[in-house]
Design an enzyme around this catalytic site. Structure first.
Site, mmCIF file in Angstrom:
data_model
loop_
_atom_site.group_PDB
_atom_site.id
_atom_site.type_symbol
_atom_site.label_atom_id
_atom_site.label_comp_id
_atom_site.label_asym_id
_atom_site.label_seq_id
_atom_site.Cartn_x
_atom_site.Cartn_y
_atom_site.Cartn_z
ATOM 1 N N GLY A 247 25.868 -5.131 39.531
ATOM 2 C CA GLY A 247 25.963 -4.312 40.739
ATOM 3 C C GLY A 247 27.051 -4.791 41.683
ATOM 4 O O GLY A 247 27.145 -4.303 42.810
ATOM 5 N N ALA B 71 16.050 6.751 15.825
ATOM 6 C CA ALA B 71 16.399 5.702 16.792
ATOM 7 C C ALA B 71 16.382 4.333 16.140
ATOM 8 O O ALA B 71 15.427 3.958 15.474
ATOM 9 C CB ALA B 71 15.410 5.728 17.958
ATOM 10 N N LEU C 148 0.846 -1.193 0.000
ATOM 11 C CA LEU C 148 0.000 0.000 0.000
ATOM 12 C C LEU C 148 0.880 1.240 0.000
ATOM 13 O O LEU C 148 1.810 1.354 0.804
ATOM 14 C CB LEU C 148 -0.906 0.014 1.235
ATOM 15 C CG LEU C 148 -1.901 1.167 1.340
ATOM 16 C CD1 LEU C 148 -2.903 1.121 0.182
ATOM 17 C CD2 LEU C 148 -2.634 1.116 2.677
ATOM 18 N N ASN C 149 0.586 2.149 -0.919
ATOM 19 C CA ASN C 149 1.313 3.414 -1.003
ATOM 20 C C ASN C 149 0.502 4.483 -0.266
ATOM 21 O O ASN C 149 -0.433 5.060 -0.815
ATOM 22 C CB ASN C 149 1.525 3.799 -2.460
ATOM 23 C CG ASN C 149 2.369 5.053 -2.605
ATOM 24 O OD1 ASN C 149 2.699 5.709 -1.616
ATOM 25 N ND2 ASN C 149 2.728 5.399 -3.841
ATOM 26 N N ASP D 192 15.036 -3.088 20.891
ATOM 27 C CA ASP D 192 13.950 -3.387 19.961
ATOM 28 C C ASP D 192 12.952 -4.361 20.571
ATOM 29 O O ASP D 192 11.735 -4.148 20.530
ATOM 30 C CB ASP D 192 14.508 -4.003 18.665
ATOM 31 C CG ASP D 192 14.799 -2.959 17.602
ATOM 32 O OD1 ASP D 192 14.102 -1.935 17.574
ATOM 33 O OD2 ASP D 192 15.719 -3.184 16.805
ATOM 34 N N ARG E 134 1.327 13.454 9.268
ATOM 35 C CA ARG E 134 1.661 14.145 8.013
ATOM 36 C C ARG E 134 1.027 13.455 6.809
ATOM 37 O O ARG E 134 0.733 14.092 5.799
ATOM 38 C CB ARG E 134 3.182 14.236 7.840
ATOM 39 C CG ARG E 134 3.847 15.216 8.796
ATOM 40 C CD ARG E 134 5.266 15.543 8.371
ATOM 41 N NE ARG E 134 6.154 14.403 8.436
ATOM 42 C CZ ARG E 134 6.828 14.036 9.530
ATOM 43 N NH1 ARG E 134 6.663 14.712 10.676
ATOM 44 N NH2 ARG E 134 7.649 13.003 9.507
ATOM 45 N N ASN F 162 5.340 1.802 14.054
ATOM 46 C CA ASN F 162 6.536 2.269 14.757
ATOM 47 C C ASN F 162 7.341 3.233 13.887
ATOM 48 O O ASN F 162 8.567 3.169 13.825
ATOM 49 C CB ASN F 162 7.393 1.101 15.260
ATOM 50 C CG ASN F 162 7.929 0.195 14.156
ATOM 51 O OD1 ASN F 162 7.374 0.133 13.059
ATOM 52 N ND2 ASN F 162 9.014 -0.508 14.444
#
Length: 410
Positions: free
Chosen positions: A243, A149, A83-84, A180, A115, A107
Site C-alpha cells: 500500500g 481452478a 477405491l474406485n 492452495d 454425480r 476438494n
C-alpha cells in the site's frame, strides 16, 4: 521403561491429542485439502486417505518436478487406501466407511460427488452426525462455479499475480502456492467450527471454503491503496509495501545477497540511524515521521542501501536485529530447509523416509502447550492400508478384499 509400558504410555499420549477418536475420510488431492487433513492427522485424528487406483493427482504426476517430497510432507500420519468410486461396489464401501466416520472432506469440482451418488445430502442421510467439508476454486454457487481452478489460476483471478513484481516489468506469480494453502487453512478451521457446533446440537454440518474467498483478505494493503488513490495507485510495488504506506520497507543489496527491512515505527527509524551511523539526520523533517518517510521513500532506500552495499548479508541482519529492527536475510531454500530455529523447536524434523532417504519435513504449526508433538510417520505407499481398513475396520474377509482388488474396486 519396558515395551508394554512404553506402548501404554504412547497410547495414553496419543489419546490426549485434541482430535483423538475422530475418523476422517479424506478424498482430497494436491495441496489444498491434503494440508487441512494433515493438520487433522497431527492433531490425533484417524485420517483415511482415499485415492483412485492410479493414486491421487500429486502422487501420480511423476517426479520430474520433485513431487515425492511435497506428497510425503502433506501425507504423513495418514492411512492410504484405494477405491474406485465409479463402481457400485466402490460407492457401497464409501458409505460403509461414512457410517463409522465423523468427517468427509473433498476438494473436487462442485457437483462431482453428487454425480457419483455420494454427495453431502446422500451421505448425511446415512450418518446425520457427519461433517461434510468441501473446497473448490470459486465455491458451489455463483457464476464462476464451474470454472476449473488450480493455484496459478487462482493467483491470477485473485489479483496476486498482477500485484507481484516491479512497476516497470510484467507481473509474476508468487513462488509459494498461496491460494492452495490459504484455502487449506480455512478448510481446517471450517471443520473445527462444525465440530464445535456438533457438540452443541448433535447434528452434522456441510461446510465449504473457496480458494477465491480465502485469498481475498491477503491483499488488504493493496486494496487500501486502491481505495485511497484510485487510478493513480500503482499495480505493482516491487518489494516495497503493497500500500506504499511504510518506509523503509524494501529489500536492500548487500555484498553477498539481500536483506529486507520493515520499520513501521518512528522509533525503528531512529534505531536505524544509529546502526548506519547517520544520527545527524534524526531531526530531518523529510524523515522524522512515517508519513514523511513514505513521501521521501527513495531517499530512505538510498540511505540504507548506501550502508548495506559493502557489508555481508548476515552482518547487516545481525546489526539491525541487535537494535530490534524488523529485518531478515533473504534466504535461499537450502537455508530454509535447514533452519536452526525450526529444528530446535521440533517444527522441522529429520525423517528417514523409505523413498526419499533422510529428509527434513515440517510438523504441524498447531501446537498445544504441554502436549508433546506427535511422532511423524512417513507417508505410505498407494493402497498400503487396504487390508487394515477394508478387512479389520469394516470387517470384510480376506477373500472379499482380494476379490474387490481383482474386480478393480480397490
Amino acid at each position: 521403561m519396558d515395551g508394554a509400558n512404553a506402548a501404554k504410555s504412547q497410547a495414553t499420549t496419543y489419546d490426549a491429542y485434541p482430535l483423538a477418536g475422530l475418523t476422517v475420510i479424506d478424498l482430497t488431492q494436491i495441496y489444498n485439502g491434503p494440508y487441512a487433513t494433515f493438520l487433522m492427522a497431527l492433531a490425533g485424528a484417524n485420517v483415511i486417505k482415499v485415492e483412485p487406483k492410479t493414486g491421487e493427482n500429486l502422487r501420480s504426476r511423476g517426479d520430474l518436478g520433485g513431487v515425492a517430497y511435497p506428497f510425503s510432507m502433506l501425507n504423513a500420519n495418514k492411512k492410504p487406501i484405494t477405491l474406485n468410486l465409479k463402481t457400485d461396489k466402490g460407492n457401497e464401501l464409501l458409505k460403509e466407511m461414512v457410517k463409522k466416520a465423523d468427517i468427509v472432506i473433498e476438494n473436487f469440482a462442485p457437483g462431482v460427488m453428487e454425480r457419483l451418488g455420494v454427495g453431502a445430502d446422500e451421505l448425511q442421510k446415512i450418518n446425520p452426525r457427519l461433517i461434510y467439508a468441501s473446497s473448490s476454486g470459486y465455491g458451489s454457487d455463483g457464476p464462476y462455479r464451474n470454472y476449473p481452478a488450480m493455484d496459478l489460476v487462482m493467483q491470477a483471478m485473485c489479483g496476486i499475480i498482477n500485484s507481484t513484481g516491479f512497476p516497470d516489468q510484467p507481473p509474476v506469480k508468487s513462488g509459494a502456492a498461496l491460494c492452495d494453502f490459504f484455502a487449506g487453512i480455512h478448510l481446517f478451521s471450517a471443520v473445527m467450527m462444525a465440530l464445535y457446533d456438533r457438540e452443541r446440537t448433535g447434528r452434522g454440518r456441510q461446510v465449504e471454503v473457496s480458494m477465491q474467498d480465502a485469498t481475498f483478505f491477503s491483499l488488504g494493503s493493496n486494496y487500501g491503496m486502491l481505495h485511497a488513490r484510485g487510478d493513480a495507485a500503482p499495480e505493482r510495488t516491487g518489494n516495497r509495501h503493497g500500500g506504499l504506506g511504510v518506509a523503509p520497507y524494501n529489500s536492500y543489496k548487500t555484498r553477498d545477497g539481500y536483506v529486507v527491512v520493515n520499520a513501521p515505527g518512528d522509533h525503528h527509524w531512529q534505531s536505524i540511524l544509529e546502526v548506519i551511523g547517520r544520527q545527524d539526520l534524526k531531526d530531518d523533517e523529510r524523515l522524522k515521521t512515517r508519513t514523511a518517510r513514505v513521501v521521501h521513500f527513495q531517499l530512505v532506500d538510498e540511505l540504507l542501501e548506501t550502508w548495506t552495499a559493502d557489508k555481508a548479508r548476515d552482518e547487516v541482519a545481525a546489526a539491525m536485529l541487535a537494535k530490534a529492527i524488523p529485518c531478515a536475510p533473504v534466504r535461499p531454500l537450502k537455508e530454509v530447509m535447514n533452519d536452526v530455529n525450526m529444528l530446535a523447536r521440533g517444527s522441522l524434523q529429520v525423517m528417514d523416509h523409505p523413498e526419499l532417504g533422510r529428509v527434513h519435513v515440517p510438523h504441524t504449526p498447531l501446537n498445544m502447550v504441554g502436549l508433546p508433538r506427535m511422532p511423524l510417520e512417513p507417508s505410505k505407499g498407494l493402497g498400503a492400508m487396504n487390508d487394515e481398513i477394508y478387512g479389520q475396520w469394516l470387517g470384510h474377509s480376506k477373500e472379499e478384499v482380494e476379490a474387490m482388488s481383482r474386480e478393480g474396486v480397490i
